[in-house]
Design an enzyme around this catalytic site. Structure first.
Site, short mmCIF file in Angstrom:
data_model
loop_
_atom_site.label_atom_id
_atom_site.label_comp_id
_atom_site.label_asym_id
_atom_site.label_seq_id
_atom_site.Cartn_x
_atom_site.Cartn_y
_atom_site.Cartn_z
N TYR A 1 0.84 -1.21 0.00
CA TYR A 1 0.00 0.00 0.00
C TYR A 1 0.87 1.25 0.00
O TYR A 1 0.57 2.23 -0.68
CB TYR A 1 -0.93 0.01 1.23
CG TYR A 1 -1.93 1.14 1.16
CD1 TYR A 1 -3.16 0.95 0.53
CD2 TYR A 1 -1.64 2.40 1.70
CE1 TYR A 1 -4.07 1.98 0.42
CE2 TYR A 1 -2.55 3.44 1.59
CZ TYR A 1 -3.76 3.23 0.96
OH TYR A 1 -4.66 4.26 0.86
N PHE B 1 -7.56 21.28 -25.03
CA PHE B 1 -7.86 19.85 -25.09
C PHE B 1 -9.08 19.63 -24.21
O PHE B 1 -9.25 20.28 -23.18
CB PHE B 1 -6.68 18.97 -24.67
CG PHE B 1 -7.01 17.52 -24.89
CD1 PHE B 1 -7.14 17.03 -26.18
CD2 PHE B 1 -7.28 16.67 -23.83
CE1 PHE B 1 -7.53 15.72 -26.40
CE2 PHE B 1 -7.66 15.35 -24.05
CZ PHE B 1 -7.79 14.87 -25.35
N THR B 2 -9.93 18.70 -24.63
CA THR B 2 -11.24 18.52 -23.99
C THR B 2 -11.17 18.40 -22.47
O THR B 2 -11.78 19.19 -21.74
CB THR B 2 -11.92 17.27 -24.59
OG1 THR B 2 -11.01 16.17 -24.45
CG2 THR B 2 -12.26 17.48 -26.06
N ASP C 1 1.60 19.96 -20.86
CA ASP C 1 0.95 18.67 -21.08
C ASP C 1 1.90 17.90 -22.00
O ASP C 1 1.94 18.13 -23.20
CB ASP C 1 -0.41 18.88 -21.74
CG ASP C 1 -1.14 17.56 -21.98
OD1 ASP C 1 -0.47 16.51 -22.00
OD2 ASP C 1 -2.36 17.58 -22.16
N LYS D 1 -0.14 7.21 -23.61
CA LYS D 1 0.25 7.46 -25.00
C LYS D 1 1.74 7.15 -25.17
O LYS D 1 2.15 6.01 -25.23
CB LYS D 1 -0.07 8.91 -25.38
CG LYS D 1 -1.55 9.17 -25.61
CD LYS D 1 -2.33 9.38 -24.35
CE LYS D 1 -3.72 9.89 -24.60
NZ LYS D 1 -4.53 9.94 -23.37
N ARG E 1 -13.47 14.98 -34.21
CA ARG E 1 -12.77 16.05 -33.50
C ARG E 1 -13.21 17.36 -34.15
O ARG E 1 -12.51 17.96 -34.96
CB ARG E 1 -11.25 15.91 -33.62
CG ARG E 1 -10.67 14.71 -32.93
CD ARG E 1 -10.49 14.84 -31.43
NE ARG E 1 -11.65 14.59 -30.64
CZ ARG E 1 -11.61 14.49 -29.30
NH1 ARG E 1 -10.47 14.58 -28.64
NH2 ARG E 1 -12.71 14.30 -28.61
N PHE F 1 -19.11 14.34 -26.38
CA PHE F 1 -18.74 13.50 -27.52
C PHE F 1 -18.60 12.02 -27.14
O PHE F 1 -18.80 11.14 -27.96
CB PHE F 1 -17.41 13.99 -28.14
CG PHE F 1 -16.32 14.12 -27.11
CD1 PHE F 1 -15.52 13.06 -26.81
CD2 PHE F 1 -16.15 15.31 -26.41
CE1 PHE F 1 -14.54 13.17 -25.82
CE2 PHE F 1 -15.18 15.43 -25.43
CZ PHE F 1 -14.38 14.35 -25.12
C1 P61 Z 1 -6.98 10.63 -26.80
F1 P61 Z 1 -11.62 11.90 -27.24
N1 P61 Z 1 -6.25 11.73 -24.84
O1 P61 Z 1 -6.27 11.44 -27.44
P1 P61 Z 1 -6.28 10.59 -19.98
N2 P61 Z 1 -3.90 15.48 -22.57
C2 P61 Z 1 -3.84 15.06 -23.83
C3 P61 Z 1 -4.53 13.92 -24.20
O2 P61 Z 1 -4.45 13.49 -25.45
C4 P61 Z 1 -5.31 13.21 -23.22
C5 P61 Z 1 -5.34 13.72 -21.90
C6 P61 Z 1 -4.62 14.85 -21.60
C7 P61 Z 1 -7.03 10.79 -25.35
C8 P61 Z 1 -8.11 10.05 -24.57
C9 P61 Z 1 -9.32 10.91 -24.70
O3 P61 Z 1 -11.69 14.10 -25.79
C10 P61 Z 1 -11.02 13.01 -25.34
O4 P61 Z 1 -5.21 9.64 -19.61
C11 P61 Z 1 -3.05 15.81 -24.82
O5 P61 Z 1 -7.12 10.11 -21.14
O6 P61 Z 1 -7.13 10.96 -18.83
C12 P61 Z 1 -6.08 12.09 -23.57
O7 P61 Z 1 -5.51 11.88 -20.46
C13 P61 Z 1 -6.13 13.06 -20.84
C14 P61 Z 1 -10.06 10.87 -25.85
C15 P61 Z 1 -9.49 11.98 -23.84
C16 P61 Z 1 -10.93 11.90 -26.15
C17 P61 Z 1 -10.38 13.01 -24.14
O8 P61 Z 1 -7.59 9.71 -27.33
#
Ligand code: P61
Length: 462
Positions: A76, A128-129, A219, A262, A386, A453
């Site tokens: 833990y 970013f979303t 980021d 990623k 997108r 979305f």
């Molecule tokens: C993706 F449709 N990305 O690209 P988490 N920053 C950035 C990202 O690309 C990102 C996160 C933070 C995704 C998953 C996803 O609108 C969307 O580990 C540059 O996913 O929490 C994530 O990181 C967030 C898809 C997220 C989406 C939001 O596919």
């Protein structure tokens, strides 16, 4: 787009384990689409043949990462794997203080709560979303200060992720530096088409921000891809390794967050890093409220070990070259039949310009949403909208944000698909391109409040 004679690359690995995928019929796909409300996020994975929804958590781990999973220390508190992760982050990126989280948005939540006060302004190189939502939930307003080129799909400018320093200066003059808790900078800007920031721009930004005492938080979800573009295209960096460039990018920032799903080649994981001890103390405290103890942050020990190994692999020159060049291969192949895509091809995905592809549709008929669905219907290839759906509504006016970029993202998971998969994807897109005039719009029939979305539902227009 002719580039002269290039040396080919091959995947720098051999395949040891395979996961069969199903090939479906057009009728099965049509039924699946209706059941999924014409939203590719709502399709079941088993209904998809080539899954280019995202590169997030979909990469193939290496044999070394799988071996690392076996040495998970699931204590833990004080897991050995946390110290491996901390050391890897310090070695590769150079930040002293590390707080693990289960994925990127959890780190965004924590940093936003710490740094943002109600009424603050957060300038950044395109929204970013999830990032913007957490900034808004913390009481802030995001302001886009990316260069204009980023909003023009056909513009070939190689560093479309750059910040327009004049735009930024106007925001700072209007609101005052004290209203700006940090600059929200991203490497390989996702919503712009996976477009990189140049080091020249980052250095100028750093100098500007140092003068105003505004920290830069990065980021760095896809930082290795950005570094590869700098090495290939920015003057003075051809002899620098991707690892050196990554380190240099980080040196210009106060802190960062990362979705490790990623670049870092894992299926789950993220973290927050900073050079500011006070911010670190607060983050360590908040993480126990929302994620778990500060030495695991919602992750298993084995996940942290896989992440520590994966981030070292992410800057391997053979890996990063094959990764980005595979995306480029697909982009150039799709574009060779005249299909409009975002230029230059980005680091993680090929983005189709749905506004031009379906130029007979109004943006409120959701052209990118429809196009993603049509590509699935055509060949079982899953992609993502997108555009206007992803952009959501303005919290003040309640109106749809009519963003300039109306795109479909074909995102390539790392080390998962071969060049033949890329060929099949391109052929699928060409089929849809040939019948584009017959494609009609969609109507939104269900709209969730946050990040709509992911779960919105649509019906095809007659
Ligand atoms: C993706 F449709 N990305 O690209 P988490 N920053 C950035 C990202 O690309 C990102 C996160 C933070 C995704 C998953 C996803 O609108 C969307 O580990 C540059 O996913 O929490 C994530 O990181 C967030 C898809 C997220 C989406 C939001 O596919």
């Amino acid at each position: 787009m002719s580039e002269g004679r290039r040396r080919s690359w091959a995947e720098p690995y051999k395949i040891k384990v395979v996961e069969p995928v199903r090939v479906t019929t057009r009728e099965e796909r049509r039924t699946a689409l209706d059941e999924a409300g014409w939203n590719t996020f709502l399709l079941k994975s088993r209904e998809v043949t080539i899954d280019l929804l995202t590169d997030s958590g979909t990469s193939a781990m290496s044999d070394k990462q799988w071996a690392g999973m076996m040495v998970g220390d699931e204590a833990y508190a004080g897991s050995e794997n946390f110290y491996h992760l901390e050391k890897a982050i310090q070695d590769i990126y150079g930040y002293p203080f590390v707080v693990p989280t289960h994925q990127g948005r959890a780190a965004e939540h924590i940093i936003s709560r710490i740094l943002i006060k109600a009424g603050d302004i957060i300038p950044g190189n395109m929204y970013f979303t999830t990032t913007r939502l957490h900034q808004e939930l913390a009481g802030g307003t995001f302001v886009d200060v990316i260069v204009d080129e980023a909003h023009e799909p056909a513009n070939e400018y190689p560093f479309k992720g750059d910040v327009d320093l004049e735009k930024l200066d106007r925001v700072v003059s209007e609101h005052g530096a004290e209203k700006i808790p940090y600059i929200s900078l991203a490497t390989t800007v996702n919503m712009a088409g996976g477009q990189p920031v140049s080091l020249k721009n980052l250095k100028a930004l750093h100098e500007y921000c140092a003068g105003k005492k505004i920290p830069i938080y990065l980021d760095k979800t896809r930082i290795a891809e950005n570094a590869y573009f700098i090495q290939q295209n920015e003057e003075g960096y051809a002899d620098h390794s991707v690892a050196e460039i990554v380190r240099e990018i980080c040196s210009h920032t106060e802190g960062a967050w990362m979705s490790a799903k990623k670049d870092a080649l894992v299926n789950i994981g993220g973290y927050l890093v900073t050079r500011d001890e006070e911010v670190f103390e607060q983050a360590r405290n908040l993480v126990v409220v929302y994620e778990g103890l500060h030495t695991y942050g919602g992750l298993a020990g084995r996940d942290m070990e896989a992440m520590a190994i994966g981030m070292r692999e992410s800057v391997d020159p053979d890996h990063i070259r094959a990764r980005v060049e595979q995306v480029r291969y697909l982009g150039h192949k799709i574009a060779s039949e005249g299909v409009p895509i975002v230029r230059p091809v980005g680091g993680h995905a090929v983005f189709l310009d749905a506004r031009t592809f379906l130029d007979h549709l109004d943006q409120e008929e959701f052209p990118a949403q429809r196009l993603a669905a049509e590509i699935y219907l055509e060949g079982g290839v899953r992609s993502m909208e997108r555009g206007i759906v992803s952009a959501g509504r303005d919290p003040e006016t309640g109106e749809n944000r009519r963003v300039k970029l109306e795109l479909v993202r074909l995102t390539i998971p790392r080390r998962v698909y071969t060049q033949s998969h890329m060929d099949v994807v391109a052929e699928t897109v060409w089929e849809v391109w040939d019948r584009r005039r017959e494609i009609k719009g969609l109507e939104m029939v269900h709209e969730p409040k946050y990040l709509r979305f992911f779960q919105a539902r649509f019906e095809p227009k007659a």
